[in-house]
Scaffold this motif. Structure first.
Motif: not given
Length: 250
Positions: A138-148
């Motif tokens: 399950s992928v999540t993007f942060a506003s700065d482009g960090q991918i977790s």
């Protein structure tokens, strides 16, 4: 043959060239992240021969660049969707191995578990490498482009920091549009990542083409083409009459 035929036919050809650009824009009204291509006419005075008056002006069609204004943002809620918030670009790897830039953030995961665009191009991380996504993660993007990502069945405390999207913002006058719709730096070198670029996770940016304006431009071009054809028709008719008069005199 009357030189007006060459002038009018040149103008008609340039109208058709511009019409093809406008038609391409219209065809991409629904394409995510598409940048409208600009097409303009440029007047070129015809240098007369000795003793002639400068009475004719030819034209050339030029595509000076693209319209870089932001398109409408649409909330999709899809975890793999992201839109550039303001100025900036996503970096992707081309089939030739180079680097190119796009505003289309409708991402997917291919069979090699790489984050890719809808056309299958790998999306690049800050270091220029492809981004690996865990199987069924399950992928999540942060506003700065960090991918977790969180793997299937993993404990929420075991979330992984995968990579950071390479987000760039080179000067617009250094960007060149390719035939594939992607943009590249005119010098061919990769752009530097810009830490100030931000994304909107769960959104996509639509095309910035104004359909109404494009339709008006197409109608205007069609009318101008008809005028050029009428000039050619009149010139041909006048030449035929002149030849008839000369034949009668002879």
């Amino acid at each position: 043959m009357d030189r007006v035929l060459y002038t009018a036919s040149n103008g008609a050809a340039r109208i058709l060239e511009q019409q093809s650009v406008i038609a391409n824009n219209m065809a991409n009204v629904g394409t995510t992240g598409f940048r409208e291509q600009l097409a303009m006419y440029r007047s070129v005075p015809v240098v007369p021969h000795a003793g002639e008056l400068p009475t004719r002006v030819s034209t050339v069609a030029a595509t000076p660049g693209s319209e870089f204004s932001q398109g409408a943002m649409v909330d999709t809620g899809h975890s793999l969707d992201a839109a550039i918030a303001g100025e900036g670009w996503f970096a992707v790897r081309t089939p030739e191995g180079g680097e190119a830039y796009t505003r289309a953030g409708e991402f997917a995961v291919n069979q090699q578990n790489q984050l890719v665009t809808q056309s299958g191009l790998p999306v690049l991380a800050n270091g220029g490498e492809a981004i690996e996504i865990p199987d069924r993660g399950s992928v999540t993007f942060a506003s700065d482009g960090q991918i977790s990502a969180l793997g299937a069945g993993d404990n929420p405390r075991d979330i992984q920091q995968l990579a950071q999207l390479k987000l760039v913002n080179p000067p617009k006058d250094q960007l060149v549009r390719g035939d594939d719709g992607l943009f590249r730096l005119s010098g061919g070198q990769p752009a530097q990542a810009d830490p100030l670029v931000r994304i909107a996770p769960g959104f996509v940016e639509k095309s910035n083409v104004n359909p109404a304006a494009a339709m008006v431009a197409m109608i205007s071009n069609a009318r101008q083409f008809e005028l050029q054809m009428q000039v050619i028709k009149n010139a041909t008719s006048n030449e035929d009459r002149g030849n008839s008069i000369l034949s009668a005199v002879g």
